[in-house]
Design an enzyme around this catalytic site. Sequence first.
Site, PDB file in Angstrom:
ATOM      1  N   ARG A   1      47.876  55.367  33.277  1.00  0.00           N
ATOM      2  CA  ARG A   1      48.443  55.593  34.612  1.00  0.00           C
ATOM      3  C   ARG A   1      49.310  56.835  34.631  1.00  0.00           C
ATOM      4  NH1 ARG A   1      50.367  49.862  37.254  1.00  0.00           N
ATOM      5  NH2 ARG A   1      48.671  48.887  36.123  1.00  0.00           N
TER       6      ARG A   1
ATOM      7  N   SER B   1      46.170  50.585  40.445  1.00  0.00           N
ATOM      8  CA  SER B   1      46.606  49.250  40.847  1.00  0.00           C
ATOM      9  C   SER B   1      47.570  49.299  42.031  1.00  0.00           C
ATOM     10  CB  SER B   1      47.224  48.517  39.653  1.00  0.00           C
ATOM     11  OG  SER B   1      47.521  47.187  39.982  1.00  0.00           O
ATOM     12  N   HIS B   2      48.809  48.806  41.831  1.00  0.00           N
ATOM     13  CA  HIS B   2      49.782  48.690  42.922  1.00  0.00           C
ATOM     14  C   HIS B   2      50.743  49.881  42.969  1.00  0.00           C
ATOM     15  CE1 HIS B   2      51.485  46.934  39.264  1.00  0.00           C
ATOM     16  NE2 HIS B   2      52.619  47.459  39.685  1.00  0.00           N
TER      17      HIS B   2
ATOM     18  N   LYS C   1      41.611  51.345  34.070  1.00  0.00           N
ATOM     19  CA  LYS C   1      41.638  50.127  33.262  1.00  0.00           C
ATOM     20  C   LYS C   1      40.334  50.113  32.465  1.00  0.00           C
ATOM     21  CE  LYS C   1      44.631  47.515  36.398  1.00  0.00           C
ATOM     22  NZ  LYS C   1      44.787  46.352  37.300  1.00  0.00           N
TER      23      LYS C   1
ATOM     24  N   ASP D   1      47.351  43.010  46.190  1.00  0.00           N
ATOM     25  CA  ASP D   1      47.822  44.283  45.657  1.00  0.00           C
ATOM     26  C   ASP D   1      46.735  45.344  45.822  1.00  0.00           C
ATOM     27  OD1 ASP D   1      46.019  43.753  43.606  1.00  0.00           O
ATOM     28  OD2 ASP D   1      47.437  44.169  41.990  1.00  0.00           O
TER      29      ASP D   1
ATOM     30  N   ASP E   1      44.481  47.098  43.981  1.00  0.00           N
ATOM     31  CA  ASP E   1      43.095  47.021  43.503  1.00  0.00           C
ATOM     32  C   ASP E   1      42.502  45.632  43.691  1.00  0.00           C
ATOM     33  OD1 ASP E   1      44.819  46.082  41.505  1.00  0.00           O
ATOM     34  OD2 ASP E   1      43.548  46.748  39.857  1.00  0.00           O
TER      35      ASP E   1
ATOM     36  N   ASP F   1      43.194  42.622  42.539  1.00  0.00           N
ATOM     37  CA  ASP F   1      43.048  41.600  41.494  1.00  0.00           C
ATOM     38  C   ASP F   1      44.223  40.630  41.440  1.00  0.00           C
ATOM     39  OD1 ASP F   1      44.932  43.285  40.386  1.00  0.00           O
ATOM     40  OD2 ASP F   1      43.896  43.583  38.478  1.00  0.00           O
ATOM     41  N   ARG F   2      45.185  40.784  42.363  1.00  0.00           N
ATOM     42  CA  ARG F   2      46.292  39.814  42.451  1.00  0.00           C
ATOM     43  C   ARG F   2      46.487  39.438  43.906  1.00  0.00           C
ATOM     44  NH1 ARG F   2      51.695  41.873  40.164  1.00  0.00           N
ATOM     45  NH2 ARG F   2      50.987  43.831  41.074  1.00  0.00           N
TER      46      ARG F   2
ATOM     47  N   HIS G   1      48.803  36.942  38.516  1.00  0.00           N
ATOM     48  CA  HIS G   1      47.483  37.106  37.882  1.00  0.00           C
ATOM     49  C   HIS G   1      46.939  35.717  37.562  1.00  0.00           C
ATOM     50  CE1 HIS G   1      47.086  41.436  37.141  1.00  0.00           C
ATOM     51  NE2 HIS G   1      48.379  41.464  36.919  1.00  0.00           N
TER      52      HIS G   1
END
Length: 444
Positions: free
Chosen positions: A9, A94-95, A104, A235, A237, A239-240, A322
């Site tokens: 990142r 991500s966030h 990732k 979030d 991407d 995934d949460r 998660h």
Amino acid sequence: MVFKAYDVRGIYPEELDEAGAEAIGRAYVEQFEPRRIAVGRDMRRSSPTMQEAVMQGAASAGADVLDLGLVGTEMVYFAVGSLELEGGIMVTASHNPKDYTGMKLVRRGALPVGGESGLLDVRDRALADNDVKEIAATGTVETHDIWPAYVERVLSFVDVSAIRPLKVVIDAANGMAGAMLPPVLDRLPVEAVRCYFEPDGSFPNHEPNPLLPENREFIVRKTLEESADLGVAFDGDGDRCFFVDDTGEFVPGDFVTALFAESVLEKEPGAKIIYDVRASRAVPETIERDGGVALMNRVGHAFIKARMRKDDAAFAGEVSGHYYFRDFSQADSGVIPFLLMLELISKKGRRLSEILAPLRSRYFITGEINTPVPDVALKLQELKEGYAGDGRVSHLDGISVDFDDWHFNVRPSNTEPLLRLNLEATSEELMEQKRDEVLALIRS
């Protein structure tokens, strides 16, 4: 440094640009020698060219690349697992705020590549990548549509016919959930109030990080305005996901884990379920009450996913939102928990606030409280000495101390000189008293 504990990142293009992305794609393939990999990207403005560079780098090192296009992170995990590929790369930050880019990386079976599992080797190869090696056979890049199979898989986790026409407010935060949810919602009887569903990497409404209270203000207000059964925030991407009940109250991740544990054990009696060291006692007590096996684990998706494989756990939940599923390549998903929550509320036939009432009346948690400290190791030692005489001490992740009517975990941040406190007690009064006592020691 853009190489973090679990992913890559950095700020685009100052810290990470297309040349860096190409070098990482090539280094990843040189390090792990996969024959076929999947590569996807999120909605950030830099992601199309960054994805192109990653794919070029990977193909130049000899891998055949499936270009998944614009997808959520969990869709790359799903592609790697279901198509039996040897690896995958998701271009996402991500966030993080809009200026960031990142990646990732996963290997066969969607196992994450982190600092302890090859990411530093990829870094070293990428940094040394000045002389591009001539490889006779370069790989191919072809597009692959993972969407139909993905939608079927996530829907397979619930009995769609059991879901009632609930009213749900969804905040996609201009992230990937806005693209991922419509084909799923088309198959459900719910009334969805869709907010910020247009994927837009400039995040015109708010940052896509629902763990920060200021980013939750909208979903709380909107859930109440709409008199909805449930509010859900995703979030960046996708995934949460995070839940708000019908009274507008945020539902902590450990309470969500406890509820899902119940659902999982109904479908698979005796299953093993993993939770993290920060969690409320609500989690292990619910799992054990319902006949499951509760396994405590250190925080972090790389550790959780490895443990799931080792112990064949059906489900794992982290306080940070998660949620991991064995039958989804042992990977985390944001969409499956959303579906499970709809099914759970429908089957129980009660409001979410009523379902949560027994947990809220027995378990009083602080949530995570962060404190910058000059010397992390010294402060952890002081905490240990302060409480070791009376409580039961564990060093699984930071320091955890257990008493009969309260317990806490303090762990260092992976990325900055911070200590993170999570504390719980059997009454609100005791929780506040002990919270202030432990914080005073941390901040002294």
